[in-house]
Design an enzyme around this catalytic site. Structure first.
Site, mmCIF file in Angstrom:
data_model
loop_
_atom_site.group_PDB
_atom_site.id
_atom_site.type_symbol
_atom_site.label_atom_id
_atom_site.label_comp_id
_atom_site.label_asym_id
_atom_site.label_seq_id
_atom_site.Cartn_x
_atom_site.Cartn_y
_atom_site.Cartn_z
ATOM 1 N N LYS A 145 38.541 92.343 -8.042
ATOM 2 C CA LYS A 145 37.198 91.883 -8.395
ATOM 3 C C LYS A 145 36.243 93.081 -8.537
ATOM 4 C CE LYS A 145 36.568 87.774 -8.626
ATOM 5 N NZ LYS A 145 36.782 87.010 -9.887
ATOM 6 N N ALA B 2 42.883 89.825 1.994
ATOM 7 C CA ALA B 2 42.820 89.777 0.533
ATOM 8 C C ALA B 2 42.244 91.063 -0.049
ATOM 9 C CB ALA B 2 42.004 88.563 0.075
ATOM 10 N N HIS C 259 43.621 93.357 -1.803
ATOM 11 C CA HIS C 259 44.007 93.573 -3.210
ATOM 12 C C HIS C 259 43.125 92.744 -4.148
ATOM 13 C CE1 HIS C 259 46.062 89.837 -2.305
ATOM 14 N NE2 HIS C 259 46.252 89.642 -3.591
ATOM 15 N N TYR C 260 42.762 91.553 -3.689
ATOM 16 C CA TYR C 260 41.889 90.684 -4.479
ATOM 17 C C TYR C 260 40.488 91.293 -4.589
ATOM 18 C CZ TYR C 260 39.121 86.505 -5.633
ATOM 19 O OH TYR C 260 38.251 85.614 -6.217
ATOM 20 N N MET C 261 40.005 91.838 -3.478
ATOM 21 C CA MET C 261 38.677 92.471 -3.490
ATOM 22 C C MET C 261 38.657 93.682 -4.421
ATOM 23 S SD MET C 261 36.932 90.454 -1.783
ATOM 24 C CE MET C 261 37.138 89.160 -0.557
#
Lengths: 207, 207
Positions: free
Chosen positions: A128, A121, A123-125
């Site tokens: 955020k 993840a 891209h998610y990190m």
């Protein structure tokens, strides 16, 4: 305090609204759809319709604090990770600045401190990370909460809330919601970043 | 000038390298894989191996200008849009600052000025928007080029390069590459954002 909860239809957001109400505050649950209103209205909780992909600045009127708990969720594509988790958060920060909000509490994620190192993840990190960074640079008083791996089991009322290097562990969503409500209730925004995992400290004693 | 071209294996990047060479500069083609080296080496063009997802700060040694022409391309997911188009660009800016680069030219996109209004590829417009914004805030001397819809047909050598409100139109990738080389060659970074579409002005006369 009048507290706008963005992402109130999500699990953490919904529980944060209820816990704020229990503590005697006036939460305002921001939801996207008309059919999401009743679940709050039936409990005497104020709602406001707002869509992170449109203009939602009207939701910030007379708001003292904001809890950003929205997320695009696991079932949507990474395009929504940019549009909601990153840009929805950034626009919430901008709206909060405009409305002179006194405390902005954001649900981030363990790992958002070092997105390049993320093994999953990534891209998610990054999303955020950028949202957190935007908040930190905004001039708003903030608290960033970075929970570990979110679980649906009931909360224990006890956690480990700490600054510095993260430790990877689980944490029930209900305990995350309770920590958010506690942080808003304490009303001592110190521009800090906290990691949040399961632990032994009663939530009332964390800060 | 010694010009690092990031994304030299892409169509625009590759052609920008060649056009810089033709103008008498010393382009350095940054490519990710060993097998991408020969296409440049055979023409006497310097290469450097660098991966935007790893540490590529070594590529900036003795670099006067940077052209960022990398993109994750249409065949990858939106997760790569964050990781490459947004974060790869941001880290390139950071590396360029560290290396005291004199001019940073970035390939952005028409529509990156107002991502929220995008009717398609909204997540991509946000990623480009954030990258551009990071460059603008970096303190580096920059030129942002926002081409219209990229075409593979041969360039005409003529374009419309202009500031202000965008107009949607096509532009051949070869002409984009020629504009990048021209802007680097002129060496007058004025911290401007240009839209770039097909047009009637010879590239040499644009700025």
């Amino acid at each position: 305090m009048r507290v706008l909860v963005v992402g109130a239809n999500g699990q953490i957001g919904h529980q944060a609204v209820e816990k704020l109400k229990e503590k005697g505050h006036d939460p305002v649950a921001m939801v996207r759809k008309e059919e999401q209103v009743a679940q709050f209205k039936d409990k005497g909780i104020e709602t406001v319709l707002g869509d992170l992909e449109k203009d939602f600045s009207h939701a910030f009127e007379n708001v003292d604090a904001v809890v950003f708990a929205a997320g695009s969720g696991g079932s949507t594509g990474a395009d929504k990770t940019i549009i909601i988790d990153q840009e929805g958060a950034i626009e919430t920060v901008e709206n909060a600045k405009e409305a002179d909000v006194k405390h902005f509490v954001i649900v981030s994620s363990l790992g958002a401190d070092a997105p390049k190192k993320a093994e999953q993840a990534k891209h998610y990190m990054y999303a955020k990370h950028r949202a957190d960074q935007h908040l930190q640079a905004s001039g708003l008083n903030y608290t960033i909460v970075r929970p570990g791996m979110l679980q649906n089991e009931a909360g224990t009322g006890k956690v480990k809330l700490f600054e510095g290097d993260p430790e990877v562990a689980n944490v029930p969503r209900e305990d995350v919601a309770a920590v958010l409500a506690h942080i808003v209730d304490k009303n001592q925004p110190a521009n800090k970043i906290y990691n949040l995992i399961e632990g032994d400290t009663p939530i009332e004693e964390t800060i």
